[in-house]
Enzyme design. Structure first.
Site, short mmCIF file in Angstrom:
data_model
loop_
_atom_site.label_atom_id
_atom_site.label_comp_id
_atom_site.label_asym_id
_atom_site.label_seq_id
_atom_site.Cartn_x
_atom_site.Cartn_y
_atom_site.Cartn_z
N LYS A 66 41.32 17.15 -48.01
CA LYS A 66 39.74 18.13 -49.21
C LYS A 66 40.36 18.14 -49.57
O LYS A 66 39.75 17.63 -51.02
CB LYS A 66 39.14 18.50 -48.11
CG LYS A 66 38.85 18.62 -46.15
CD LYS A 66 38.64 19.40 -45.66
CE LYS A 66 37.80 19.17 -44.76
NZ LYS A 66 38.27 20.40 -43.71
N GLN A 110 38.38 25.46 -41.94
CA GLN A 110 38.58 24.64 -40.97
C GLN A 110 38.77 24.97 -38.80
O GLN A 110 39.68 26.28 -39.07
CB GLN A 110 40.51 24.29 -41.04
CG GLN A 110 41.09 23.29 -40.45
CD GLN A 110 40.11 21.49 -40.74
OE1 GLN A 110 39.49 21.64 -41.49
NE2 GLN A 110 40.01 21.17 -39.61
N ASP A 133 30.10 22.60 -44.19
CA ASP A 133 30.18 22.19 -42.78
C ASP A 133 28.84 21.73 -41.67
O ASP A 133 28.95 21.13 -40.83
CB ASP A 133 30.60 22.82 -41.90
CG ASP A 133 32.59 22.47 -42.21
OD1 ASP A 133 32.68 20.70 -42.52
OD2 ASP A 133 33.93 22.73 -41.30
#
Ligand code: NAD
Length: 305
Positions: A66, A110, A133
């Site tokens: 990422k 995460q 997200d």
């Protein structure tokens, strides 16, 4: 757009592999162009912070990837690492700091988090405008009622692949196998928004093969290696395989028996190289969109939904 390839009964008469890598590269390029324009016109460099708690090796790889792709798109990438034994309050404190940091447009915590931390509590502490997200309850709710939301990356990636392959999905029967909050449910909502007739199947569904056989669009998100067999696929269906399952030491397979599915389907996404690359590309897109919205700048046409 392939709408002309759809026959009267809703099937599509062409056979191919959906190249998620290539689609994702094009989306990242559009994000890069938009980031350059944003810097030039407004002096803004969007920033994405990934928060990693502990040292899960898969998460490490993902976060590194990422970071690399964020920088390649001309955006700022930050990483905040906390030890595996971090308590919930400490993580919430960090999220609060990032919420107030003007250089941070997107916050990604995460998953999975260590057991002592309730993921739901942490996710819902993120400023929804920075929730790239798309997991915050406010964004999930907005998606459910059809309001503006930051869309969850994997489901959004699935829809972009389908739109490129099929075009207008209106009236098609979509079957989603899996009902998780991060994939199954949001992808079902997005398919509804595309005017599909949507069936959500899950571990308690009776006669799953028969349910799958009725799908013009089949989304597999169960996390069960090659569970969906070739003869569960309606001839001409488009199959999006979200599953990532490790078999043996190294090999990754999806939830669908790829070779067998290709015999019946019009198109199938491979694993790896299908939905996976789209997830990160959508994350970059969301970061750019979040940076624009937070500053009242209109989102570039090329990145609208
Ligand atoms: P999850 O475990 O939270 O949910 C799985 C869902 O599948 C559940 O709703 C369950 O009811 C259903 N299910 C399980 N076994 C089933 C069965 N035998 N028959 C029918 N339904 C069944 O998983 P998740 O987080 O939604 O992820 C699903 C898969 O997608 C996993 O393999 C995951 O690794 C993968 N994934 C990929 C990406 C990506 O970027 N490509 C992103 C997220 C998740």
């Amino acid at each position: 757009m392939r709408a002309h390839n759809i026959t009267a009964n809703g099937a599509i008469d062409m056979s191919s592999i959906i190249d998620g890598k290539a689609h994702a590269a094009r989306l990242r390029e559009r994000v890069g162009e938009a980031a350059a324009a944003l810097a030039e016109k407004h002096g803004v460099t969007p920033g994405l912070t990934a928060v990693l708690v502990g040292d899960d090796p898969a998460s490490e790889v993902y976060v590194r990837s990422k970071g690399k792709q964020t920088r390649a798109a001309g955006m700022a990438s930050f990483e905040r690492r906390l030890p595996a034994q971090t308590g919930e309050e400490d993580l919430l404190k960090l999220v609060g700091e990032l919420n107030n940091d003007d250089a941070v447009d997107g916050i990604l915590v995460q998953l999975p988090l260590p057991k002592q931390i309730r993921a739901e509590r942490v996710i819902n502490a993120i400023n929804p405008q920075k929730d790239v997200d798309g997991f915050h309850i406010e964004n999930a709710g907005a998606l459910a009622v059809g309001a503006d939301a930051l869309l969850p990356c994997t489901p959004f990636g699935c829809i972009l692949l389908l739109k490129e392959k099929i075009g207008d999905m209106s009236g098609m029967h979509a079957v989603v196998v899996g009902r998780s909050n991060i994939v199954g449910k949001p992808v079902a909502m997005l398919l509804l928004r595309e005017h599909c007739t949507v069936t959500i199947a899950h571990s308690r569904t009776r006669d799953l093969p028969e349910v799958c056989r009725r799908a013009d669009i089949l989304i597999a998100a169960a996390g069960r290696a090659e569970m969906i067999k070739g003869d569960w696929i309606k001839p001409g269906a488009v199959v999006i395989d979200v599953g990532i399952n490790r078999v043996g030491d190294k090999k990754l397979v999806g939830d669908v028996e790829f070779d067998a599915a290709m015999k019946n389907a019009a198109a199938v996404t491979p694993v790896p190289g299908g939905v996976g690359p789209m997830t990160i590309a959508c994350l970059l897109r969301n970061t750019l969109v979040a940076a624009c919205r937070r500053r009242g700048i209109s989102v570039p046409e090329s990145l609208r939904e």
